[in-house]
Enzyme design. Structure first.
Site, PDB file in Angstrom:
ATOM      1  N   HIS A  23       0.777  -1.264   0.078  1.00 27.97           N
ATOM      2  CA  HIS A  23      -0.099   0.003  -0.235  1.00 27.97           C
ATOM      3  C   HIS A  23       0.692   1.207   0.101  1.00 27.97           C
ATOM      4  O   HIS A  23       2.163   1.255   0.188  1.00 27.97           O
ATOM      5  CB  HIS A  23      -1.002   0.057   1.396  1.00 27.97           C
ATOM      6  N   CYS A  56       3.171  -4.823   6.825  1.00 33.73           N
ATOM      7  CA  CYS A  56       2.851  -4.467   5.247  1.00 33.73           C
ATOM      8  C   CYS A  56       3.918  -4.009   4.386  1.00 33.73           C
ATOM      9  O   CYS A  56       4.912  -3.512   5.069  1.00 33.73           O
ATOM     10  CB  CYS A  56       1.749  -3.574   5.270  1.00 33.73           C
TER      11      CYS A  56
END
Length: 214
Positions: free
Chosen positions: A173, A189
């Protein structure tokens, strides 16, 4: 007189104001006017250790301090595959014919780094961030109260785009903390600068194979 006039015109053309727009005439959609005002609990997620961005980048939430580039890539993997190298803090999007697009990324910090293989199961533009319950509980013990949900936008820690990995809590992301790019600062992440994640997002389909390795 003509020489002086030409010099003045050249100076005006080359001034920073004349280059506020991009090559296509577009302008940056946002900038960080105050790093302290705009990070907040983002620094909590990075253990309060924001990296120093290069001077040219530090006021722009969309740009990475590490420029993406085409590189030679001769590993035997199918075109389209995404490979994240934790050690180098780089993401490779394999294009085939011996080349890949290489991006700078932020990976999991100590205790949160991981390896494995999965696929892109979902894609979202300006995604809503819902901190996992475990993360909220963990941070609450430290005195940091995370929001239950944050709508998509320039201040959202997921940034401009997100690609979800299988049924896991992990994603590739964007971020509004581009100074973390090139560091091990996330909760697992894979972070990319907004400009870079939008570039990758446009070239990735559901089902794309993602390999995260040491």
């Amino acid at each position: 007189m003509k020489t002086i006039l030409a010099a003045l015109i050249a100076t005006a053309i080359l001034s920073p104001a004349a280059h506020a727009a991009g090559k296509d005439g577009s302008f940056e959609v946002a900038s960080l006017q105050s790093s302290t005002a705009k990070t907040g609990w983002l620094q909590v997620l990075s253990e309060g250790k924001p990296a120093k961005a290069k001077t040219a980048q530090k006021n722009n939430v969309n740009l990475s301090p590490i420029q993406r580039e085409l590189v030679a890539f001769n590993e035997n993997v199918a075109p389209g595959t995404i490979i994240v190298d934790n050690s180098d803090r780089r993401l490779y999007h394999v294009l085939g014919n011996g080349v890949a697009m290489r991006y700078g990324v932020s990976v999991g910090r100590d205790g949160f780094i991981w390896t494995g293989t999965n696929t892109v199961s979902r894609k979202a533009e300006w995604p809503t961030w819902n901190p996992p319950e475990q993360m909220r509980a963990r941070e609450a013990k430290k005195g940091h109260i995370l929001p239950v949900s944050v709508k998509g936008g320039i201040d959202n820690p997921l940034g401009a785009r997100a690609m979800y990995l299988g049924s896991t809590i992990y994603r590739i992301h964007g971020t509004n903390q581009p100074s973390s790019i090139g560091k091990a600062m996330s909760s697992g992440c894979i972070r990319m600068a907004n400009e870079d994640v939008a570039h990758l997002y446009a070239n990735v389909t559901i089902g794309t194979k993602v390999i995260v390795r040491d």
